[in-house]
Design a protein around this motif. Sequence first.
Motif, PDB file in Angstrom:
ATOM      1  N   MET A 289       0.840  -1.163   0.000  1.00  7.33           N
ATOM      2  CA  MET A 289       0.000   0.000   0.000  1.00  7.33           C
ATOM      3  C   MET A 289       0.888   1.230   0.000  1.00  7.33           C
ATOM      4  SD  MET A 289      -2.826   1.263   2.800  1.00  7.33           S
ATOM      5  CE  MET A 289      -1.832   0.998   4.212  1.00  7.33           C
ATOM      6  N   THR A 290       0.580   2.186  -0.826  1.00 12.07           N
ATOM      7  CA  THR A 290       1.321   3.433  -0.876  1.00 12.07           C
ATOM      8  C   THR A 290       0.668   4.431   0.077  1.00 12.07           C
ATOM      9  OG1 THR A 290       1.861   3.038  -3.177  1.00 12.07           O
ATOM     10  CG2 THR A 290       2.097   5.283  -2.373  1.00 12.07           C
ATOM     11  N   VAL A 291       1.513   5.088   0.863  1.00 15.06           N
ATOM     12  CA  VAL A 291       1.040   6.057   1.840  1.00 15.06           C
ATOM     13  C   VAL A 291       1.547   7.434   1.429  1.00 15.06           C
ATOM     14  CG1 VAL A 291       1.143   6.727   4.270  1.00 15.06           C
ATOM     15  CG2 VAL A 291       1.115   4.309   3.647  1.00 15.06           C
ATOM     16  N   PRO A 292       0.673   8.459   1.409  1.00 17.20           N
ATOM     17  CA  PRO A 292       1.151   9.806   1.086  1.00 17.20           C
ATOM     18  C   PRO A 292       2.230  10.214   2.071  1.00 17.20           C
ATOM     19  CG  PRO A 292      -1.244   9.746   1.235  1.00 17.20           C
ATOM     20  CD  PRO A 292      -0.747   8.428   1.708  1.00 17.20           C
ATOM     21  N   SER A 293       3.319  10.803   1.560  1.00 10.25           N
ATOM     22  CA  SER A 293       4.419  11.155   2.446  1.00 10.25           C
ATOM     23  C   SER A 293       5.120  12.416   1.961  1.00 10.25           C
ATOM     24  CB  SER A 293       5.422   9.999   2.521  1.00 10.25           C
ATOM     25  OG  SER A 293       5.985   9.788   1.233  1.00 10.25           O
ATOM     26  N   ALA A 294       5.889  12.999   2.856  1.00 12.87           N
ATOM     27  CA  ALA A 294       6.717  14.158   2.544  1.00 12.87           C
ATOM     28  C   ALA A 294       7.992  14.045   3.352  1.00 12.87           C
ATOM     29  CB  ALA A 294       5.986  15.450   2.892  1.00 12.87           C
ATOM     30  N   ILE A 295       9.117  14.393   2.762  1.00 13.97           N
ATOM     31  CA  ILE A 295      10.396  14.379   3.472  1.00 13.97           C
ATOM     32  C   ILE A 295      10.598  15.759   4.066  1.00 13.97           C
ATOM     33  CG2 ILE A 295      12.883  14.140   3.240  1.00 13.97           C
ATOM     34  CD1 ILE A 295      12.277  12.170   0.935  1.00 13.97           C
ATOM     35  N   ILE A 296      10.633  15.836   5.399  1.00  9.94           N
ATOM     36  CA  ILE A 296      10.762  17.111   6.095  1.00  9.94           C
ATOM     37  C   ILE A 296      12.228  17.439   6.350  1.00  9.94           C
ATOM     38  CG2 ILE A 296      10.072  18.405   8.145  1.00  9.94           C
ATOM     39  CD1 ILE A 296       7.754  17.559   6.296  1.00  9.94           C
ATOM     40  N   HIS A 297      12.989  16.461   6.787  1.00 14.59           N
ATOM     41  CA  HIS A 297      14.418  16.638   7.058  1.00 14.59           C
ATOM     42  C   HIS A 297      15.162  15.499   6.378  1.00 14.59           C
ATOM     43  CE1 HIS A 297      13.589  19.672  10.071  1.00 14.59           C
ATOM     44  NE2 HIS A 297      12.689  18.856  10.598  1.00 14.59           N
ATOM     45  N   GLY A 298      16.358  15.767   5.905  1.00 14.88           N
ATOM     46  CA  GLY A 298      17.150  14.718   5.267  1.00 14.88           C
ATOM     47  C   GLY A 298      16.780  14.574   3.803  1.00 14.88           C
ATOM     48  N   SER A 299      17.007  13.360   3.277  1.00 19.96           N
ATOM     49  CA  SER A 299      16.755  13.128   1.859  1.00 19.96           C
ATOM     50  C   SER A 299      16.164  11.745   1.643  1.00 19.96           C
ATOM     51  CB  SER A 299      18.054  13.277   1.064  1.00 19.96           C
ATOM     52  OG  SER A 299      18.969  12.281   1.455  1.00 19.96           O
ATOM     53  N   ALA A 300      15.715  11.510   0.429  1.00 14.02           N
ATOM     54  CA  ALA A 300      15.067  10.244   0.093  1.00 14.02           C
ATOM     55  C   ALA A 300      16.023   9.062   0.127  1.00 14.02           C
ATOM     56  CB  ALA A 300      14.420  10.343  -1.277  1.00 14.02           C
TER      57      ALA A 300
ATOM     58  N   THR B 163      -1.700  13.423  11.210  1.00 13.75           N
ATOM     59  CA  THR B 163      -0.328  13.408  10.718  1.00 13.75           C
ATOM     60  C   THR B 163       0.564  12.624  11.666  1.00 13.75           C
ATOM     61  OG1 THR B 163      -0.638  15.578   9.725  1.00 13.75           O
ATOM     62  CG2 THR B 163       1.624  14.847  10.042  1.00 13.75           C
ATOM     63  N   ILE B 164       1.279  11.662  11.112  1.00 11.04           N
ATOM     64  CA  ILE B 164       2.222  10.844  11.873  1.00 11.04           C
ATOM     65  C   ILE B 164       3.600  11.030  11.242  1.00 11.04           C
ATOM     66  CG2 ILE B 164       2.803   8.506  12.633  1.00 11.04           C
ATOM     67  CD1 ILE B 164       0.067   9.541  13.631  1.00 11.04           C
ATOM     68  N   THR B 165       4.626  11.149  12.074  1.00 12.91           N
ATOM     69  CA  THR B 165       5.991  11.307  11.572  1.00 12.91           C
ATOM     70  C   THR B 165       6.787  10.042  11.856  1.00 12.91           C
ATOM     71  OG1 THR B 165       5.899  13.677  11.996  1.00 12.91           O
ATOM     72  CG2 THR B 165       8.081  12.716  11.685  1.00 12.91           C
ATOM     73  N   LEU B 166       7.470   9.529  10.823  1.00 22.21           N
ATOM     74  CA  LEU B 166       8.372   8.396  10.977  1.00 22.21           C
ATOM     75  C   LEU B 166       9.792   8.935  11.021  1.00 22.21           C
ATOM     76  CD1 LEU B 166       5.795   7.096   9.711  1.00 22.21           C
ATOM     77  CD2 LEU B 166       7.317   5.372   8.792  1.00 22.21           C
ATOM     78  N   HIS B 167      10.505   8.617  12.077  1.00 25.78           N
ATOM     79  CA  HIS B 167      11.894   9.039  12.231  1.00 25.78           C
ATOM     80  C   HIS B 167      12.759   7.821  11.888  1.00 25.78           C
ATOM     81  CE1 HIS B 167      10.534  12.685  14.348  1.00 25.78           C
ATOM     82  NE2 HIS B 167       9.616  11.878  14.862  1.00 25.78           N
ATOM     83  N   ILE B 168      13.428   7.882  10.740  1.00 22.31           N
ATOM     84  CA  ILE B 168      14.210   6.756  10.231  1.00 22.31           C
ATOM     85  C   ILE B 168      15.686   7.103  10.380  1.00 22.31           C
ATOM     86  CG2 ILE B 168      14.650   5.297   8.224  1.00 22.31           C
ATOM     87  CD1 ILE B 168      11.842   6.276   7.229  1.00 22.31           C
ATOM     88  N   ARG B 169      16.458   6.215  11.021  1.00 22.18           N
ATOM     89  CA  ARG B 169      17.836   6.532  11.369  1.00 22.18           C
ATOM     90  C   ARG B 169      18.889   5.939  10.457  1.00 22.18           C
ATOM     91  NH1 ARG B 169      18.824   5.064  17.421  1.00 22.18           N
ATOM     92  NH2 ARG B 169      20.049   3.682  16.160  1.00 22.18           N
ATOM     93  N   ARG B 170      18.666   4.810   9.858  1.00 25.43           N
ATOM     94  CA  ARG B 170      19.737   4.132   9.144  1.00 25.43           C
ATOM     95  C   ARG B 170      19.404   3.892   7.692  1.00 25.43           C
ATOM     96  NH1 ARG B 170      23.615   0.482  11.582  1.00 25.43           N
ATOM     97  NH2 ARG B 170      23.896  -0.138   9.450  1.00 25.43           N
TER      98      ARG B 170
END
Length: 76
Positions: free
Chosen positions: A1-12, A38-45
């Motif tokens: 399933m594709t979820v609408p998203s936006a990159i706020i900090h960092g890059s794709a 609105t939910i934010t995913l914080h991805i580290r690696r």
Amino acid sequence: MTVPSAIIHGSADVLEKGLLALNPVFLLDVLGTFTSDTITLHIRRADGLKPVLLTQGPDMAGAGYRHLLMPVRLGN
């Protein structure tokens, strides 16, 4: 399933191959606890195998719920 998203900090390129796989049962349980639209995913690696922090706002700290989900490894 594709979820609408936006990159706020960092890059794709945070995710290798541009894919983050989460167990849908656990993800739905987590999403059911949030009251915000609105939910934010914080991805580290870059390898996509470290736990993902989900928060109700853009900050990691705050009064809202915070949850950790472990991504699942997909076969090649």
